[in-house]
Design a protein around this motif. Structure first.
Motif, short mmCIF file in Angstrom:
data_model
loop_
_atom_site.label_atom_id
_atom_site.label_comp_id
_atom_site.label_asym_id
_atom_site.label_seq_id
_atom_site.Cartn_x
_atom_site.Cartn_y
_atom_site.Cartn_z
N GLN A 27 0.80 -1.23 0.00
CA GLN A 27 0.00 0.00 0.00
C GLN A 27 0.83 1.28 0.00
OE1 GLN A 27 -2.65 -0.48 3.34
NE2 GLN A 27 -4.18 -1.46 2.05
N TYR A 28 2.11 1.18 0.33
CA TYR A 28 2.95 2.37 0.45
C TYR A 28 4.28 2.17 -0.28
CZ TYR A 28 -0.26 3.37 4.27
OH TYR A 28 -1.39 3.59 5.01
N SER A 29 4.87 3.28 -0.63
CA SER A 29 6.25 3.27 -1.09
C SER A 29 7.11 3.41 0.17
CB SER A 29 6.48 4.47 -2.03
OG SER A 29 7.82 4.59 -2.37
N THR A 30 8.11 2.57 0.32
CA THR A 30 8.94 2.63 1.53
C THR A 30 10.38 2.98 1.19
OG1 THR A 30 9.36 0.25 1.45
CG2 THR A 30 7.51 0.98 2.82
N VAL A 31 11.01 3.69 2.13
CA VAL A 31 12.41 4.04 2.05
C VAL A 31 13.02 3.62 3.37
CG1 VAL A 31 14.06 5.92 1.75
CG2 VAL A 31 11.85 6.02 0.59
N GLU A 32 14.25 3.10 3.35
CA GLU A 32 14.90 2.62 4.56
C GLU A 32 16.14 3.43 4.91
OE1 GLU A 32 15.55 -1.66 4.70
OE2 GLU A 32 14.19 -1.86 2.99
N ALA A 33 16.37 3.58 6.21
CA ALA A 33 17.61 4.18 6.71
C ALA A 33 18.02 3.36 7.94
CB ALA A 33 17.39 5.64 7.09
N LYS A 34 19.35 3.18 8.10
CA LYS A 34 19.82 2.33 9.20
C LYS A 34 20.19 3.10 10.46
CE LYS A 34 24.33 2.03 7.05
NZ LYS A 34 25.22 1.20 6.27
N ASN A 35 20.10 4.43 10.42
CA ASN A 35 20.31 5.23 11.63
C ASN A 35 19.74 6.63 11.40
OD1 ASN A 35 22.47 7.03 10.51
ND2 ASN A 35 23.61 5.11 10.42
N GLY A 36 19.71 7.42 12.46
CA GLY A 36 19.12 8.74 12.36
C GLY A 36 19.85 9.66 11.41
N GLN A 37 21.17 9.56 11.34
CA GLN A 37 21.94 10.43 10.43
C GLN A 37 21.61 10.12 8.98
OE1 GLN A 37 24.10 13.09 11.36
NE2 GLN A 37 23.58 13.48 9.21
N GLU A 38 21.50 8.84 8.66
CA GLU A 38 21.14 8.45 7.29
C GLU A 38 19.74 8.96 6.94
OE1 GLU A 38 20.45 4.20 5.42
OE2 GLU A 38 22.57 4.48 5.90
N LEU A 40 18.20 11.59 8.31
CA LEU A 40 18.28 13.05 8.20
C LEU A 40 18.89 13.46 6.86
CD1 LEU A 40 17.76 15.73 9.63
CD2 LEU A 40 20.02 15.52 10.67
N ASP A 41 19.94 12.79 6.45
CA ASP A 41 20.55 13.06 5.15
C ASP A 41 19.55 12.84 4.01
OD1 ASP A 41 22.91 13.64 6.48
OD2 ASP A 41 23.86 11.71 6.01
N PHE A 42 18.79 11.76 4.09
CA PHE A 42 17.77 11.48 3.07
C PHE A 42 16.73 12.59 3.04
CE2 PHE A 42 13.51 9.94 2.11
CZ PHE A 42 13.69 9.50 0.82
N LEU A 43 16.25 12.98 4.21
CA LEU A 43 15.21 14.00 4.28
C LEU A 43 15.70 15.35 3.76
CD1 LEU A 43 13.67 13.08 7.74
CD2 LEU A 43 12.58 12.81 5.50
N MET A 62 23.35 8.20 15.23
CA MET A 62 22.38 9.20 15.68
C MET A 62 21.12 8.45 16.06
SD MET A 62 20.40 12.34 13.74
CE MET A 62 21.82 13.38 13.48
N ASP A 63 20.70 8.58 17.32
CA ASP A 63 19.51 7.85 17.76
C ASP A 63 18.25 8.60 17.33
OD1 ASP A 63 19.04 9.89 19.65
OD2 ASP A 63 19.99 8.78 21.25
N GLY A 64 17.12 7.96 17.57
CA GLY A 64 15.83 8.55 17.18
C GLY A 64 15.52 9.84 17.90
N PHE A 65 15.94 9.97 19.15
CA PHE A 65 15.69 11.20 19.90
C PHE A 65 16.39 12.39 19.25
CE2 PHE A 65 15.26 7.90 23.26
CZ PHE A 65 13.95 8.14 23.61
N ASN A 66 17.65 12.21 18.84
CA ASN A 66 18.39 13.30 18.18
C ASN A 66 17.79 13.63 16.80
OD1 ASN A 66 20.26 13.92 20.20
ND2 ASN A 66 21.51 12.16 19.62
N LEU A 67 17.32 12.62 16.10
CA LEU A 67 16.70 12.88 14.81
C LEU A 67 15.45 13.73 15.01
CD1 LEU A 67 16.38 12.53 11.76
CD2 LEU A 67 15.20 10.37 12.23
N LEU A 68 14.65 13.41 16.00
CA LEU A 68 13.43 14.18 16.25
C LEU A 68 13.74 15.62 16.65
CD1 LEU A 68 11.27 11.58 18.18
CD2 LEU A 68 10.91 12.44 15.87
N ALA A 69 14.84 15.80 17.39
CA ALA A 69 15.22 17.16 17.82
C ALA A 69 15.61 17.98 16.62
CB ALA A 69 16.37 17.08 18.81
#
Length: 69
Positions: A27-38, A40-43, A62-69
């Motif tokens: 139902q969706y197109s998916t994109v994968e990243a193996k850490n928060g930095q990857e 963030l770079d994609f976004l 980079m953990d999920g908390f830092n990505l959200l910040a």
């Protein structure tokens, strides 16, 4: 279904990413990243709209908390 919405899957565990991708790909197109930095770079680099992010909070580099910040 044309123009599927995109979901970004961010998890350091490849098996978790594969399972989520298999569940969502019909139902969706998916994109994968193996850490928060990857993720963030994609976004920052993409013009592609991301409708949702499935985010692991505990990851190396980079953990999920830092990505959200």
């Amino acid at each position: 279904m044309a123009n599927k919405q995109t979901i970004l899957i961010v998890d350091d565990n490849q098996i978790n990413r594969q399972i989520l991708k298999k569940i969502l790909d019909e139902q969706y197109s998916t994109v994968e990243a193996k850490n928060g930095q990857e993720a963030l770079d994609f976004l920052k680099a993409t013009k592609k709209e991301v409708s949702a992010i499935l985010l692991d909070l505990m990851m190396p580099i980079m953990d999920g908390f830092n990505l959200l910040a």
